[in-house]
Design a protein around this motif. Structure first.
Motif, PDB file in Angstrom:
ATOM      1  N   LEU A   1      -0.650 -10.661  -1.529  1.00 42.26           N
ATOM      2  CA  LEU A   1       0.443 -11.615  -1.525  1.00 42.26           C
ATOM      3  C   LEU A   1       0.048 -12.829  -0.690  1.00 42.26           C
ATOM      4  CD1 LEU A   1       3.501  -9.242  -1.023  1.00 42.26           C
ATOM      5  CD2 LEU A   1       2.689 -10.248  -3.157  1.00 42.26           C
TER       6      LEU A   1
ATOM      7  N   ASN B   1       0.208 -12.629   4.041  1.00 41.05           N
ATOM      8  CA  ASN B   1      -0.489 -11.355   4.186  1.00 41.05           C
ATOM      9  C   ASN B   1      -0.864 -11.072   5.635  1.00 41.05           C
ATOM     10  OD1 ASN B   1      -1.580  -9.036   2.840  1.00 41.05           O
ATOM     11  ND2 ASN B   1      -3.615  -9.821   3.245  1.00 41.05           N
TER      12      ASN B   1
ATOM     13  N   CYS C   1       2.805  -6.238   4.368  1.00 45.84           N
ATOM     14  CA  CYS C   1       2.654  -7.192   3.276  1.00 45.84           C
ATOM     15  C   CYS C   1       1.620  -6.755   2.247  1.00 45.84           C
ATOM     16  CB  CYS C   1       2.279  -8.571   3.814  1.00 45.84           C
ATOM     17  SG  CYS C   1       3.548  -9.323   4.861  1.00 45.84           S
TER      18      CYS C   1
ATOM     19  N   GLY D   1       1.925  -4.244   0.592  1.00 50.96           N
ATOM     20  CA  GLY D   1       2.727  -3.724  -0.506  1.00 50.96           C
ATOM     21  C   GLY D   1       2.098  -2.483  -1.096  1.00 50.96           C
TER      22      GLY D   1
ATOM     23  N   LYS E   1       0.736  -4.600  -8.423  1.00 53.56           N
ATOM     24  CA  LYS E   1       1.230  -4.762  -7.051  1.00 53.56           C
ATOM     25  C   LYS E   1       2.748  -4.781  -7.099  1.00 53.56           C
ATOM     26  CE  LYS E   1      -0.903  -6.928  -3.821  1.00 53.56           C
ATOM     27  NZ  LYS E   1      -0.888  -5.867  -2.761  1.00 53.56           N
TER      28      LYS E   1
ATOM     29  N   VAL F   1       6.467  -5.266  -5.217  1.00 54.74           N
ATOM     30  CA  VAL F   1       7.103  -6.049  -4.157  1.00 54.74           C
ATOM     31  C   VAL F   1       8.587  -5.702  -4.133  1.00 54.74           C
ATOM     32  CG1 VAL F   1       7.587  -8.368  -3.296  1.00 54.74           C
ATOM     33  CG2 VAL F   1       5.435  -7.909  -4.490  1.00 54.74           C
TER      34      VAL F   1
ATOM     35  N   TRP G   1      10.917 -10.637   2.579  1.00 56.96           N
ATOM     36  CA  TRP G   1       9.862  -9.622   2.683  1.00 56.96           C
ATOM     37  C   TRP G   1       8.532 -10.265   2.306  1.00 56.96           C
ATOM     38  CZ3 TRP G   1       6.019  -7.112   0.016  1.00 56.96           C
ATOM     39  CH2 TRP G   1       5.557  -5.912   0.546  1.00 56.96           C
ATOM     40  N   CYS G   2       7.718 -10.529   3.325  1.00 57.32           N
ATOM     41  CA  CYS G   2       6.362 -11.044   3.106  1.00 57.32           C
ATOM     42  C   CYS G   2       6.341 -12.265   2.184  1.00 57.32           C
ATOM     43  CB  CYS G   2       5.462  -9.934   2.563  1.00 57.32           C
ATOM     44  SG  CYS G   2       5.294  -8.545   3.704  1.00 57.32           S
TER      45      CYS G   2
ATOM     46  N   THR H   1       8.841 -13.388   0.208  1.00 60.90           N
ATOM     47  CA  THR H   1       9.772 -13.381  -0.922  1.00 60.90           C
ATOM     48  C   THR H   1      10.984 -14.238  -0.590  1.00 60.90           C
ATOM     49  OG1 THR H   1       9.099 -11.165  -1.642  1.00 60.90           O
ATOM     50  CG2 THR H   1      11.235 -11.969  -2.406  1.00 60.90           C
TER      51      THR H   1
ATOM     52  N   ASN I   1       7.829 -14.703  -5.324  1.00 63.78           N
ATOM     53  CA  ASN I   1       6.721 -14.526  -4.385  1.00 63.78           C
ATOM     54  C   ASN I   1       5.475 -15.069  -5.074  1.00 63.78           C
ATOM     55  OD1 ASN I   1       4.941 -13.575  -2.277  1.00 63.78           O
ATOM     56  ND2 ASN I   1       6.464 -12.012  -1.793  1.00 63.78           N
TER      57      ASN I   1
END
Length: 398
Positions: free
Chosen positions: A167, A170, A175, A177, A192, A194, A200-201, A203, A216
């Motif tokens: 992602l 990272n 992250c 995932g 991957k 998510v 979240w990382c 998103t 994302n």
């Protein structure tokens, strides 16, 4: 991704390559040059070491091992179990004149002997007609997770490092995932996953006209281990869009009571689910079973849940609930229980436990029947609401 013009050529190459291994695999029986390590008469006892391989004690010549002789091709680097021209076959635990990959390779791969074992490797000739514009991920949108997928060998064809795909954000452990590889339509695909969760990382989510979109991005670096770099890094954005409104209904309190309704996908992107269940107890733990008889005036409990995962930003709210003597959509002979998120002060005793506070709606009501009608059906419209106010009778931005 498929390229029909390559089918005939690839089919011939794959058949030719696998033709030798199509029959049953057999162990090489040994000869005067390479006796079996276990043959005391010919070898005098043999053993394997990780550095030099398998040798007889007397005379000191190469021999053919079994697993009992200490051969282990799974080490890194692998033990050189077999003499040149022979291949270690793990299933039979012996050296063979043939090799093959188990499990079999996908259509865009070839079985090759490397690092002391048979491995599936990408067949770049499969992608000769392709160009970089064909590198387009696919996104699967579910109520709790979005899964982005892309061809592993297509990335490697243009010298991208598939194993280092991550992602865009990272810098935290979580992250990474969930990343896994699977065969889909006879092609090896990278996946991957998510979570559907804002922040979240990297998103993000946006709201527009009753739709919510989670976004994302994937970062795919070039393979920097090659002497010549032919591709620039890829930054590929992906998103899932969901409709914020759902409808669910309770079949009847006297028959199977659980019903799941999935509304149509929004632009083919994704959907959320709502489930309604009737319970016997105020702890909402014991669902009614088919055939259970209710006494008029006795309390029972209704729970409405969603599998949508982002409880940090959204709640579930019952907009309207109606009890009716038939399963027709909002029977005109029905009684409104909830309107605009608020309980109605009518003859049917209904009380909220929670509405618009969490990803579950709960309310209690007393059983009743319609005149000369043995069944009561309950239907509700529910909505995902953006968290901004604890007042269950309002939904400030939805």
């Amino acid at each position: 991704m498929r390229y029909p013009e390559m089918r005939l050529l690839l089919g011939f190459l794959i058949v030719a390559h696998l033709g030798e291994a199509a029959g049953a695999m057999t162990c090489f029986a040994g000869n005067a040059t390479y006796p079996l390590c276990a043959d005391e008469a010919a070898c005098g006892g043999g053993s394997c070491t990780a550095t030099v391989g398998c040798y007889c004690e007397d005379p000191p010549t190469q021999c053919l091992p079994t697993a009992a002789d200490g051969c282990d091709s799974s080490t890194n680097p692998p033990t050189p179990c077999c003499p040149e021209g022979l291949f270690w076959f793990p299933d039979l635990q012996c050296c063979s004149e043939e090799f093959y990959c188990d499990p079999q390779c996908s259509a865009n791969e070839v079985c090759a002997f490397a690092s002391g074992q048979a491995l599936c490797q990408c067949n770049n000739t499969f992608y000769l007609p392709a160009n970089r514009s064909h590198i387009v991920p696919t996104v699967d949108c579910r109520s709790d997770v979005m899964t982005v997928s892309i061809s592993k060998c297509l990335l490697e064809r243009f010298q991208y490092s598939a194993s280092n795909m991550h992602l865009l954000e990272n810098n935290r452990t979580e992250c990474s995932g969930v990343t896994y590889v699977d065969i889909v339509n006879n092609e090896r695909i990278l996946f991957k996953q998510v979570p559907i969760q804002n922040g979240w990382c990297g998103t993000t989510f946006s709201l527009y006209d009753g739709m919510m979109t989670y976004t994302n991005a994937l970062y795919i670096p070039p393979d920097l281990d090659r002497p010549i770099i032919i591709s620039s890094a890829l930054n590929m954005s992906f998103s899932c869009t969901y409709n914020m409104t759902m409808q669910t209904s309770l079949q009847t309190v006297l028959r199977p009571l659980i019903r799941t309704v999935t509304p149509p996908d929004v632009n083919g992107a994704g959907s959320a689910q709502a489930i309604m269940v009737a319970y016997t107890d105020e702890a909402f733990t014991t669902p009614y079973q088919a055939g259970y008889e209710l006494t008029v005036g006795s309390p029972f409990y209704i729970g409405i849940m969603t599998t949508f995962a982002d409880g940090d930003n959204f709640t579930l709210r019952a907009e309207r609930c109606v009890a009716a003597p038939s399963n027709a959509s909002y029977d005109t002979n029905g009684v409104d229980l909830i309107t605009d998120g608020c309980l109605l002060n009518q003859d049917v005793n209904t009380q909220y436990v929670t509405n618009g506070e969490y990803l579950e709606v709960r309310f209690k009501m007393d059983a009743f029947v319609f005149q000369d009608m043995p069944e009561v059906y309950i239907r509700c419209d529910v909505r995902l609401c953006k968290k901004q106010t604890p007042d269950v009778c309002k939904c400030s931005s939805s």
